[in-house]
Design a protein around this motif. Sequence first.
Motif, mmCIF file in Angstrom:
data_model
loop_
_atom_site.group_PDB
_atom_site.id
_atom_site.type_symbol
_atom_site.label_atom_id
_atom_site.label_comp_id
_atom_site.label_asym_id
_atom_site.label_seq_id
_atom_site.Cartn_x
_atom_site.Cartn_y
_atom_site.Cartn_z
ATOM 1 N N LEU A 59 6.428 -0.562 -2.417
ATOM 2 C CA LEU A 59 5.940 -1.866 -2.003
ATOM 3 C C LEU A 59 4.766 -1.731 -1.039
ATOM 4 O O LEU A 59 4.704 -0.792 -0.247
ATOM 5 C CB LEU A 59 7.049 -2.656 -1.308
ATOM 6 N N ARG A 61 2.728 -3.344 2.298
ATOM 7 C CA ARG A 61 3.252 -3.783 3.596
ATOM 8 C C ARG A 61 3.551 -5.283 3.646
ATOM 9 O O ARG A 61 4.592 -5.707 4.153
ATOM 10 C CB ARG A 61 2.252 -3.407 4.711
ATOM 11 N N TYR A 64 6.544 -6.104 1.412
ATOM 12 C CA TYR A 64 7.752 -5.575 2.055
ATOM 13 C C TYR A 64 8.241 -6.529 3.151
ATOM 14 O O TYR A 64 9.429 -6.834 3.236
ATOM 15 C CB TYR A 64 7.473 -4.191 2.643
ATOM 16 N N GLU A 68 11.774 -8.301 2.909
ATOM 17 C CA GLU A 68 12.787 -7.965 3.904
ATOM 18 C C GLU A 68 13.346 -9.228 4.548
ATOM 19 O O GLU A 68 14.563 -9.371 4.722
ATOM 20 C CB GLU A 68 12.200 -7.059 4.979
ATOM 21 N N LYS A 89 13.572 2.267 -0.849
ATOM 22 C CA LYS A 89 12.307 1.533 -0.841
ATOM 23 C C LYS A 89 11.261 2.369 -0.121
ATOM 24 O O LYS A 89 11.510 2.854 0.984
ATOM 25 C CB LYS A 89 12.487 0.186 -0.131
ATOM 26 N N VAL A 91 7.500 2.050 1.422
ATOM 27 C CA VAL A 91 6.533 1.025 1.805
ATOM 28 C C VAL A 91 5.273 1.714 2.314
ATOM 29 O O VAL A 91 5.331 2.632 3.124
ATOM 30 C CB VAL A 91 7.112 0.043 2.853
ATOM 31 N N TRP A 101 15.105 -2.374 7.485
ATOM 32 C CA TRP A 101 15.760 -2.576 6.186
ATOM 33 C C TRP A 101 16.290 -1.238 5.697
ATOM 34 O O TRP A 101 15.548 -0.240 5.655
ATOM 35 C CB TRP A 101 14.762 -3.158 5.204
ATOM 36 N N THR A 104 14.758 2.539 3.683
ATOM 37 C CA THR A 104 13.309 2.389 3.648
ATOM 38 C C THR A 104 12.629 3.636 4.190
ATOM 39 O O THR A 104 12.993 4.133 5.252
ATOM 40 C CB THR A 104 12.856 1.180 4.485
ATOM 41 N N SER A 131 3.277 -6.542 -5.209
ATOM 42 C CA SER A 131 2.263 -5.937 -4.352
ATOM 43 C C SER A 131 0.952 -5.798 -5.120
ATOM 44 O O SER A 131 0.627 -4.731 -5.628
ATOM 45 C CB SER A 131 2.751 -4.575 -3.852
#
Length: 198
Positions: A59, A61, A64, A68, A89, A91, A101, A104, A131
């Motif tokens: 993802l 930023r 994300y 989130e 995930k 990011v 989260w 991550t 994204s």
Amino acid sequence: MKLTVSLQVTLDGVAQANGGNNEEMDPGFTRGGWAIPLNDAEAVQYILDTWRRPDAFLLGRKTYGLFETYWGARNDDGGFGEAISSKPKYVVSTTLTEPSWEQTTVIPDDLPNRVKEIKARPGGELLVVGSVSLARWLLENELVDELNLVQFPVIVGEGERVFPHSGLDFRLQLTDSRVFGSGIVGLTYRVGGRPEYA
């Protein structure tokens, strides 16, 4: 690991603000929420199945942060929140240092090599959703293996588009297509090589 980009787009290629306007993210854009009126349960299930399929998510930023806030609080909903919260995930961010989260990992730099490292893992799928800027960058750097475009029957006339005005050319092979009752179309393409020209 296969890298798939899955985006909801309008007929004119806009992928911005499908679920509604967020003026902090999209100042001046007033045509968001174009996906909501077409409340097609079968198409929603198709998108949810796509989210349930990967081994991990990649993802940008901004996406994300939005996900989130919204999906991270719904990690036991049996739907989108559970699908993304239950998976690793990655990011891409130079500002996020301590993500809250679960599962991550932040990629702060050296994105091409980090993505190649993840892709080098055996089997599975790495999924990019929502994204747009990241998706364009990955495509331009020839890191995308598959495109999944969920095309909505609307032209919004402005907004951030998936494909730039100019850039690399790609040959696509259609591997799957679905047409839903509302007119939404799911298109999956394998990305590879250059097109031939007359």
